[in-house]
Design a protein around this motif. Structure first.
Motif, short mmCIF file in Angstrom:
data_model
loop_
_atom_site.label_atom_id
_atom_site.label_comp_id
_atom_site.label_asym_id
_atom_site.label_seq_id
_atom_site.Cartn_x
_atom_site.Cartn_y
_atom_site.Cartn_z
N LEU A 14 -24.05 21.46 -21.57
CA LEU A 14 -23.00 23.33 -22.56
C LEU A 14 -22.76 23.11 -20.59
CD1 LEU A 14 -24.86 25.77 -24.89
CD2 LEU A 14 -22.64 24.67 -24.82
N ASN B 6 -16.79 21.82 -15.58
CA ASN B 6 -16.03 20.90 -15.81
C ASN B 6 -14.70 21.95 -15.90
OD1 ASN B 6 -16.61 18.43 -15.49
ND2 ASN B 6 -15.36 18.37 -17.66
N MET B 7 -14.62 23.28 -17.08
CA MET B 7 -13.55 24.64 -16.63
C MET B 7 -13.79 24.65 -15.85
SD MET B 7 -14.20 27.11 -20.08
CE MET B 7 -15.98 26.31 -20.73
N LEU B 8 -14.54 25.20 -14.74
CA LEU B 8 -14.81 25.93 -13.46
C LEU B 8 -13.89 25.38 -12.50
CD1 LEU B 8 -17.75 27.94 -13.54
CD2 LEU B 8 -16.08 28.77 -14.36
N SER B 9 -13.70 23.59 -13.01
CA SER B 9 -13.42 22.72 -11.83
C SER B 9 -11.80 23.01 -12.31
CB SER B 9 -13.50 21.58 -11.79
OG SER B 9 -14.11 20.88 -12.60
N LYS B 10 -11.25 22.50 -10.52
CA LYS B 10 -9.69 22.32 -10.95
C LYS B 10 -9.49 21.28 -12.24
CE LYS B 10 -5.65 22.37 -7.18
NZ LYS B 10 -5.32 21.57 -7.78
N PRO B 11 -7.85 21.51 -12.99
CA PRO B 11 -7.76 20.32 -13.59
C PRO B 11 -7.10 19.31 -12.83
CG PRO B 11 -6.77 22.37 -14.57
CD PRO B 11 -7.09 22.30 -13.20
N VAL B 12 -6.87 17.63 -13.59
CA VAL B 12 -6.45 16.82 -12.46
C VAL B 12 -4.87 16.38 -13.08
CG1 VAL B 12 -8.02 16.03 -12.32
CG2 VAL B 12 -7.10 15.02 -14.19
N THR B 13 -4.21 17.08 -13.25
CA THR B 13 -3.49 17.03 -14.57
C THR B 13 -2.49 17.05 -13.27
OG1 THR B 13 -4.23 18.41 -16.58
CG2 THR B 13 -1.59 17.90 -16.47
N GLN C 219 1.42 17.50 -13.51
CA GLN C 219 3.21 17.69 -14.14
C GLN C 219 3.97 17.50 -13.93
OE1 GLN C 219 2.97 21.47 -15.96
NE2 GLN C 219 1.34 23.14 -13.51
N ARG D 25 -9.43 22.66 -20.43
CA ARG D 25 -10.37 23.21 -19.16
C ARG D 25 -11.40 22.47 -19.37
NH1 ARG D 25 -8.02 26.67 -15.19
NH2 ARG D 25 -9.34 25.35 -14.02
N ILE D 26 -11.92 21.98 -20.11
CA ILE D 26 -13.44 21.34 -20.29
C ILE D 26 -12.64 20.00 -20.44
CG2 ILE D 26 -15.51 20.72 -22.01
CD1 ILE D 26 -15.07 23.38 -22.95
N ARG E 90 3.83 25.91 -20.98
CA ARG E 90 5.63 25.46 -21.09
C ARG E 90 6.42 26.12 -21.91
NH1 ARG E 90 7.68 20.55 -17.56
NH2 ARG E 90 5.02 21.02 -17.35
N THR F 229 -19.94 21.07 -19.04
CA THR F 229 -18.77 21.14 -19.79
C THR F 229 -18.00 22.84 -19.05
OG1 THR F 229 -20.07 21.89 -21.67
CG2 THR F 229 -17.99 19.91 -21.93
N MET F 230 -19.31 23.12 -18.83
CA MET F 230 -19.38 24.83 -18.52
C MET F 230 -18.57 23.95 -15.89
SD MET F 230 -18.26 28.16 -17.71
CE MET F 230 -18.65 28.83 -18.64
N TRP G 289 -16.45 26.66 -26.63
CA TRP G 289 -17.79 25.82 -25.55
C TRP G 289 -18.57 24.97 -26.09
CZ3 TRP G 289 -21.87 28.35 -21.95
CH2 TRP G 289 -22.17 27.88 -21.14
N GLU H 240 8.23 17.32 -12.72
CA GLU H 240 8.42 17.96 -11.10
C GLU H 240 7.57 18.21 -10.54
OE1 GLU H 240 6.92 19.78 -14.32
OE2 GLU H 240 8.65 21.20 -14.99
N LEU I 247 -10.62 18.53 -18.03
CA LEU I 247 -9.94 18.92 -16.94
C LEU I 247 -7.83 18.88 -16.82
CD1 LEU I 247 -12.42 16.27 -14.63
CD2 LEU I 247 -11.62 19.14 -14.79
N ARG I 248 -7.96 19.23 -17.87
CA ARG I 248 -6.32 19.26 -18.13
C ARG I 248 -5.95 20.79 -18.28
NH1 ARG I 248 -5.31 19.32 -23.46
NH2 ARG I 248 -7.33 18.68 -24.35
N LEU I 249 -4.30 21.05 -17.98
CA LEU I 249 -4.12 22.48 -18.20
C LEU I 249 -3.74 23.23 -19.53
CD1 LEU I 249 -1.89 21.59 -14.86
CD2 LEU I 249 -3.31 23.37 -15.03
N TRP J 72 -16.46 22.16 -27.43
CA TRP J 72 -15.92 20.64 -26.96
C TRP J 72 -16.92 20.38 -25.94
CZ3 TRP J 72 -11.45 18.98 -28.33
CH2 TRP J 72 -11.08 19.77 -28.92
N THR J 73 -17.87 20.96 -26.41
CA THR J 73 -19.61 20.00 -26.03
C THR J 73 -20.48 19.25 -26.51
OG1 THR J 73 -19.70 21.85 -24.53
CG2 THR J 73 -21.45 20.54 -24.65
N TYR J 74 -20.24 19.62 -27.89
CA TYR J 74 -21.20 19.18 -28.91
C TYR J 74 -20.94 17.74 -30.03
CZ TYR J 74 -24.79 21.68 -27.06
OH TYR J 74 -25.28 22.38 -26.30
#
Lengths: 373, 177
Positions: free
Chosen positions: B9, B15-22, B24, A64-65, A73, B12-13, A334, B27, A67-69, A337-339
């Motif tokens: 920090l 980013n974590m709260l935004s929507k992933p760009v993946t 899939q 998520r950091i 699966r 990254t936070m 957190w 599908e 921007l992946r999922l 994955w930041t530093y």
């Protein structure tokens, strides 16, 4: 395997011994033994499951950091991924280098997992509960005259904190022996780095935990938590808390202090030559160590099982405890994955020239404060 | 120093709260650009006749020699294509092909174009030799034996129909190279 046997030794040996020494007479030894066995199995199960799901949590948070999922699966939302990982690790070919030290090569990964499990033995998840008896255990008395005192830690030691520090120091051996027994330059370099790093950061950890111990006046972790019933030590010892978290990251070999592994430079550091379940045990050990570091920080600084706000019920102790542990673990992920990774000389400088003096100063100030109180 | 650490920090936070760009992939698939050069399509006229007249200019233009055409004479009663001849066999080695599009440039009847399909992987190398059945376009108005030859189709490339879903037809592993 050795980890399980070692755990059994603690369960079978330590607890009745402590119980026998601690409260002479009136101890129902078979019952105590049974309770310790149940607690040991429970802790083993919970810790191993937690470690497995921490790997998933780590992958999800990192995803998520970035921007992946993350893994989604295997099972609903990827929740069965740890099971798939475990099956993969177990059935993977455990290749080993030719010139290794056969005994130590097998011992070191087991030691990593075993010591990580040991360290959790003295952490109280809840306050002592009195079953039967008269009067009941008061908030500070951990005995229960006439009844059965149910401690929420495996081995109820009055030097619990010292025990944890000692065990985590033994954990360093697993890393060093693993690197040395591999007969590989990358593993050896990783092990050298790691022993230097862990020894210097162990000092910082020790100094950081002395602050709360001075305030509580005891090494008994349950008493330390009770001493925080009006104000958590994180507010009295913010510096020690930050020191402990920083040094704790270094102690668990996590970014930004993961120089023993340092994929870019050393292959995989001390476990370069470890494959299959040997690697798996290092992995499990690392993640359980994260839990332990977070649990110690919770116990020493965040009021252990106490409710975060006074009007919330205290009898939900274990839930508060694990919520706080989870929060701290999230912070560790957190941060990871930041530093970026520190350069090695900077790491040593931070340890010896920043954390150690700060820790000493914190002890001095706290000691004066306690003496004048 | 602390401000920078906190700043990192915060990023990254956020980013974590935004929507992933993946995306899939199997599908969801991103739309392919209109002139992407994927797997080839052999086109038909609206009346169902094949555009390909078996002239082998595509095979001649191909820089890697991955196209094999075997021409045969049309039966006047049941023509396959409007001309005298048609492609009895038309095979493209998709592993050797470099998707340059020279075959489409060379084709006098616009019978072959490069389509939008990009997922060409397979478990068997033999199946990566596409035969005429794999490449030939078939749409609802498709008639196998049209009575009269129709007019050439002036449709631009972007309006061409999508390739047919691959039917499990037997594919030959023959001398296309």
């Amino acid at each position: 395997m050795i980890a399980v046997v070692g755990w059994g030794a603690v369960v079978g040996g330590l607890q009745p011994l402590v119980a026998a020494i601690g409260s002479a007479g009136g101890v129902n030894v078979p019952l105590t033994f049974l309770i310790a066995l149940v607690k040991g199995v429970l802790i083993l199960f919970v810790l191993l499951t937690t470690a497995a799901y921490l790997v998933l949590a780590e992958r999800k948070v990192s995803a998520r950091i970035q921007l992946r999922l993350g893994p989604n699966r295997v099972g609903p939302a990827g929740l069965l991924q740890p099971a798939a990982d475990a099956v993969k690790l177990i059935f993977k070919e455990a290749s080993a280098p030719e010139g290794r030290d056969r005994f130590l090569f097998e011992l070191a990964p087991a030691l990593a997992a075993a010591m990580a499990l040991f360290a959790f033995a003295t952490i109280p998840i809840n306050q002592t509960i009195c079953i039967g008896g008269h009067g009941g255990a008061g908030p500070l008395s951990q005995t229960c005259p006439g009844g059965l005192a149910l401690h929420w830690d495996l081995a109820h030691l009055n030097i619990g904190l010292l025990f944890i520090l000692a065990i985590t120091s033994v954990g360093v051996y697993s890393i060093f022996l693993g690197g040395w027994a591999s007969n590989s330059k990358y593993a050896l370099l990783g092990a050298l780095r790691s022993s230097a790093q862990l020894i210097s950061y162990e000092m910082a950890v020790s100094f950081a935990v002395i602050g709360p111990v001075l305030l509580a006046g005891s090494l008994d972790l349950e008493k330390v938590v009770h001493a925080q019933h009006s104000l958590w030590f994180v507010f009295l010892q913010p510096l020690a808390f930050l020191l402990y978290l920083t040094a704790g990251l270094a102690e668990t070999n996590r970014l930004p202090f993961d120089l023993p592994e340092a994929e870019g430079e050393l292959g995989a550091g001390y476990h370069t030559e470890m494959a299959g379940m040997r690697f798996g045990m290092y992995f499990v050990g690392e993640y359980i160590n994260m839990v332990t570091v977070a649990a110690i920080a919770t116990t020493l600084f965040l009021g252990g099982w106490m409710a975060p706000v006074f009007f919330l019920p205290n009898w939900l102790g274990p839930i508060w405890f694990f919520a706080k542990v989870g929060l701290l673990i999230f912070i560790m992920l957190w941060v990871r994955w930041t530093y970026p990774r520190l350069r090695y000389d900077r790491l040593m400088q931070l340890g010896w020239k920043v954390l150690l003096p700060l820790g000493l100063a914190n002890i001095a100030v706290t000691a004066v404060f306690v003496a004048l109180r | 120093m602390f401000r920078e650490l906190i700043g990192g920090l915060r990023i990254t936070m956020r980013n974590m709260l935004s929507k992933p760009v993946t995306i899939q992939y199997p599908e969801e698939q991103r739309p392919v650009p209109p002139r992407a050069r994927g797997r080839h399509i052999l086109h038909r006229y609206d009346n169902g006749l094949e555009k390909c007249i078996g002239c082998e200019l595509c095979a001649g233009a191909c820089p890697v020699g991955c196209i094999y055409v075997l021409a045969a004479a049309n039966d006047p009663a049941h023509p396959v294509s409007p001309g005298e001849r048609y492609a009895a066999r038309y095979e493209i080695n998709l592993v050797r092909c470099i998707y340059c599009g020279y075959c489409a440039e060379a084709c006098p009847t616009e019978a072959i174009t490069l389509g939008p399909r990009l997922d060409l992987a397979d478990y068997k190398r033999e199946r990566l030799v596409a035969t005429k059945e794999d490449l030939l376009e078939s749409w609802p108005g498709f008639r196998p034996t049209a009575a009269a030859p129709g007019r050439p189709d002036p449709a631009p490339r972007s309006e061409l129909a999508a390739p047919s879903p691959t039917a499990p037809v037997a594919r030959s592993a023959t001398d296309t190279a």
